[in-house]
Design an enzyme around this catalytic site. Structure first.
Site, PDB file in Angstrom:
ATOM      1  N   ARG A 176       0.817  -1.229   0.000  1.00  0.00           N
ATOM      2  CA  ARG A 176       0.000   0.000   0.000  1.00  0.00           C
ATOM      3  C   ARG A 176       0.847   1.273   0.000  1.00  0.00           C
ATOM      4  NH1 ARG A 176      -4.397   0.702   3.933  1.00  0.00           N
ATOM      5  NH2 ARG A 176      -3.480  -0.751   5.413  1.00  0.00           N
ATOM      6  N   THR A 220       1.752 -13.295  11.284  1.00  0.00           N
ATOM      7  CA  THR A 220       2.693 -12.790  12.301  1.00  0.00           C
ATOM      8  C   THR A 220       3.229 -13.915  13.204  1.00  0.00           C
ATOM      9  OG1 THR A 220       0.726 -12.176  13.581  1.00  0.00           O
ATOM     10  CG2 THR A 220       1.839 -10.413  12.408  1.00  0.00           C
ATOM     11  N   GLY A 261      -7.091  -5.824  16.269  1.00  0.00           N
ATOM     12  CA  GLY A 261      -7.508  -6.958  17.072  1.00  0.00           C
ATOM     13  C   GLY A 261      -8.095  -6.440  18.380  1.00  0.00           C
ATOM     14  N   TYR A 273      28.832  32.035  -0.685  1.00  0.00           N
ATOM     15  CA  TYR A 273      29.002  30.580  -0.644  1.00  0.00           C
ATOM     16  C   TYR A 273      30.373  30.291  -0.051  1.00  0.00           C
ATOM     17  CZ  TYR A 273      29.989  25.799  -1.687  1.00  0.00           C
ATOM     18  OH  TYR A 273      30.346  24.493  -1.532  1.00  0.00           O
ATOM     19  N   ALA A 289      29.969  40.834   1.645  1.00  0.00           N
ATOM     20  CA  ALA A 289      28.800  40.367   0.893  1.00  0.00           C
ATOM     21  C   ALA A 289      29.208  39.829  -0.473  1.00  0.00           C
ATOM     22  CB  ALA A 289      27.825  41.527   0.715  1.00  0.00           C
ATOM     23  N   TYR A 320      35.508  24.163  -6.484  1.00  0.00           N
ATOM     24  CA  TYR A 320      35.382  22.974  -7.344  1.00  0.00           C
ATOM     25  C   TYR A 320      35.877  23.292  -8.739  1.00  0.00           C
ATOM     26  CZ  TYR A 320      32.959  18.915  -9.399  1.00  0.00           C
ATOM     27  OH  TYR A 320      32.654  17.746 -10.040  1.00  0.00           O
TER      28      TYR A 320
HETATM   29  C1  UD1 Z   1      -1.660  -6.775  13.869  1.00  0.00           C
HETATM   30  C2  UD1 Z   1      -2.349  -7.619  14.936  1.00  0.00           C
HETATM   31  C3  UD1 Z   1      -3.600  -6.867  15.420  1.00  0.00           C
HETATM   32  C4  UD1 Z   1      -3.206  -5.521  15.965  1.00  0.00           C
HETATM   33  C5  UD1 Z   1      -2.443  -4.718  14.913  1.00  0.00           C
HETATM   34  C6  UD1 Z   1      -1.878  -3.453  15.493  1.00  0.00           C
HETATM   35  C7  UD1 Z   1      -1.900  -9.928  14.326  1.00  0.00           C
HETATM   36  C8  UD1 Z   1      -2.442 -11.186  13.746  1.00  0.00           C
HETATM   37  N1  UD1 Z   1      -2.707  -8.885  14.341  1.00  0.00           N
HETATM   38  O1  UD1 Z   1      -2.537  -6.685  12.769  1.00  0.00           O
HETATM   39  O2  UD1 Z   1      -4.226  -7.621  16.463  1.00  0.00           O
HETATM   40  O3  UD1 Z   1      -4.353  -4.805  16.378  1.00  0.00           O
HETATM   41  O4  UD1 Z   1      -1.323  -5.492  14.423  1.00  0.00           O
HETATM   42  O5  UD1 Z   1      -1.343  -2.664  14.486  1.00  0.00           O
HETATM   43  O6  UD1 Z   1      -0.754  -9.927  14.762  1.00  0.00           O
HETATM   44  N2  UD1 Z   1       4.434  -9.508   9.125  1.00  0.00           N
HETATM   45  C9  UD1 Z   1       5.431 -10.419   8.825  1.00  0.00           C
HETATM   46  N3  UD1 Z   1       5.088 -11.592   8.248  1.00  0.00           N
HETATM   47  C10 UD1 Z   1       3.822 -11.942   7.965  1.00  0.00           C
HETATM   48  C11 UD1 Z   1       2.788 -11.004   8.280  1.00  0.00           C
HETATM   49  C12 UD1 Z   1       3.128  -9.794   8.865  1.00  0.00           C
HETATM   50  O7  UD1 Z   1       6.616 -10.147   9.064  1.00  0.00           O
HETATM   51  O8  UD1 Z   1       3.594 -13.044   7.459  1.00  0.00           O
HETATM   52  C13 UD1 Z   1       4.798  -8.218   9.769  1.00  0.00           C
HETATM   53  C14 UD1 Z   1       4.435  -6.992   8.944  1.00  0.00           C
HETATM   54  O9  UD1 Z   1       5.523  -6.609   8.113  1.00  0.00           O
HETATM   55  C15 UD1 Z   1       4.152  -5.944  10.014  1.00  0.00           C
HETATM   56  C16 UD1 Z   1       3.682  -6.773  11.218  1.00  0.00           C
HETATM   57  O10 UD1 Z   1       4.061  -8.109  10.966  1.00  0.00           O
HETATM   58  O11 UD1 Z   1       5.336  -5.284  10.398  1.00  0.00           O
HETATM   59  C17 UD1 Z   1       2.175  -6.658  11.436  1.00  0.00           C
HETATM   60  O12 UD1 Z   1       1.526  -7.225  10.337  1.00  0.00           O
HETATM   61  P1  UD1 Z   1       0.170  -6.625   9.795  1.00  0.00           P
HETATM   62  O13 UD1 Z   1      -0.319  -7.499   8.720  1.00  0.00           O
HETATM   63  O14 UD1 Z   1       0.351  -5.187   9.522  1.00  0.00           O
HETATM   64  O15 UD1 Z   1      -0.759  -6.824  11.087  1.00  0.00           O
HETATM   65  P2  UD1 Z   1      -2.106  -6.051  11.360  1.00  0.00           P
HETATM   66  O16 UD1 Z   1      -3.107  -6.466  10.369  1.00  0.00           O
HETATM   67  O17 UD1 Z   1      -1.831  -4.620  11.532  1.00  0.00           O
END
Ligand code: UD1
Length: 451
Positions: free
Chosen positions: A19, A87, A143, A351, A365, A372
């Protein structure tokens, strides 16, 4: 946590970040002059974390190289999550690299406003699993933290929540602090039977509750956990960070009559009783002593300024600029790699690059250091107390001795001895009555044309 406890952190950054619509990996976008992921790394280190593992995706080589270039091997390792399965799966990918900590702090790389004191509270909490929550009237997307008798027992993701749960205003901020001995088993219990078919890290809360593991909650402000996904989000994070930085400098006794117009970098240092007039911008690496005045519309980056220095209005001070005590830089002056010593003045339209200006020297001034030659940069050295007349070109490399005078509009390409006068102006030539004759001649030829 006791002093002997080992604290490690896992920072998740493997998400696509699509995004952002940018070729630059999301967490390398900057807030107040620092990449978002380094804000998170710094906050973790300030909270006492001794080792960090950053989780990236296979295609994020740029991100890995960038992090490695700036962080030492001892404090930071990188790992790859092969597929973005959620995550929970990302944390699993990091586990073999986290060493043998007592507690593991799990953070997201896109949360540049995370505060060290919030993380400190989390790691100091006595619970085995500590959540970070915040209250909000706009919980959409987050969440929800489900509590029983005031204690957290589960987190339900927005997409999985029923209408009743969606009304809950206590939201999950994302970060977790977990007893490291319990973490592998909790992660192994995760399943992906949910709306997004992902291994949710958040499900470890319900698993912990089912095993009677002690769960704690630290509450923070919504902005502390703000995740940046879009350029709009990045602009919002920048605005929030600037508000914090302005307040920090005001609290440190910096005078600003319009703080909302001044932009700082994360590392700007300004001593007490300094004054920053409106519309100044501080790039990275600026360190200002006490009682320095920076007048309106000035831009500084890579600058050191000692007590009593005066800068601007409309000055542009580039990296390598050092100003001595009471040195003065006036309007429309640009400096770069310039050491301008105590009481020296460059007051207007100049400068000054690759230069050393001695104590008390006065630069007139319009003076330009021609540093350079199209291939290399060369040094201009001006001795203490020298006086450089207006509109002088100093063709570097060149040295002007102490106390020397340079006549206005000179072009100086050779060394000038101390206390000499040097000037390269053509001598004045005056032809009396010339303009009268000239006009008569012109008027006659105009009369001819009219006929
Ligand atoms: C997550 C939480 C949500 C919380 C919110 C706060 C989970 C499942 N949900 O949702 O409860 O309210 O953050 O902002 O944790 N990432 C990885 N690998 C993956 C998926 C994600 O490294 O497979 C990383 C992303 O780069 C990011 C972070 O995990 O830095 C959070 O992932 P994102 O998908 O943004 O979680 P949210 O939907 O925001």
């Amino acid at each position: 946590m006791t002093d002997s406890s080992i604290l490690s952190a896992i920072i998740l950054a493997a998400g696509k970040g699509s995004r952002m619509k940018s070729d630059l990996p999301k967490v390398l976008h900057k807030v107040a002059g620092l990449e978002m992921i380094f804000h998170v790394i710094n906050a973790a280190q300030s909270a006492g974390v001794s080792h960090i593992t950053v989780v990236t995706s296979p295609i994020q080589e740029d991100l890995r190289n960038n992090i490695l270039a700036k962080a030492s091997d001892e404090t930071l390792t990188l790992t790859v999550q092969q597929e973005q399965l959620g995550t929970g799966d990302a944390v699993k990918a990091a586990l073999p690299l986290t060493g043998n900590p007592n507690k593991t702090l799990i953070l997201f790389g896109d949360t540049p406003l995370m505060r060290p004191d919030v993380l400190q509270q989390m790691v100091e909490h006595s619970a085995d699993v500590t959540l970070l929550g915040f209250m909000t009237d706009t919980p959409e997307g987050y969440g929800r933290i489900i509590c029983e008798a005031g204690n957290p027992v589960a987190i339900i993701e927005h997409k999985d929540a029923d209408e009743g749960s969606r009304k809950i205003k206590l939201c999950n901020g994302g970060a977790l602090a977990v007893n490291a001995a319990l973490l592998p088993d909790l992660l192994n219990g995760l399943e992906k039977n949910n709306a997004q078919s992902e291994y949710y890290l958040t499900d470890i809360v319900a698993l912990a509750h089912a095993q009677n593991i002690n769960i704690g909650l630290v509450e923070c402000q919504q902005e502390d956990t703000m995740g940046v996904d879009t350029k709009s989000g990045l602009a919002k994070a920048e605005a929030l960070m600037q508000t914090r930085l302005r307040q920090k400098h005001l609290d440190n006794s910096v005078t600003m009559i319009a703080p909302e117009t001044v932009y700082f970098s994360y590392d700007t240092v300004i001593g007490p009783d300094s004054t920053i007039e409106p519309h100044c911008i501080f790039g990275i690496d600026v360190n200002i002593d006490i009682s320095v005045t920076i007048k309106g519309f000035s831009h500084l980056e890579g600058v050191r300024a000692k007590t009593g220095a005066q800068i601007g209005p409309y000055a542009r001070l580039r990296p390598g600029t050092h100003l001595g005590v009471n040195a003065k830089i006036g309007n429309f002056v640009e400096t770069k790699k310039a050491h301008i010593m105590k009481d020296a003045k460059v007051n207007h339209l100049s400068y000054i690059g690759d230069a050393h200006i001695g104590e008390g020297a006065n630069i007139g001034a319009g003076t330009i250091t021609c540093n350079y030659d199209g291939y290399n940069k060369h040094l201009t050295e001006i001795g203490a107390g020298a006086f450089i007349g207006s509109n002088t070109s100093l063709i570097a490399p060149v040295k002007i001795g102490e106390g020397a005078y340079i006549g206005s509009s000179s072009i100086i390409s050779d060394e000038v001895n101390a206390d000499s006068l040097a000037l390269t102006r053509a001598p004045l030539r005056e032809i009396e009555g010339w303009s009268v004759k000239f006009r008569m001649k012109k008027n006659k030829s105009d009369e001819k044309k009219d006929k």
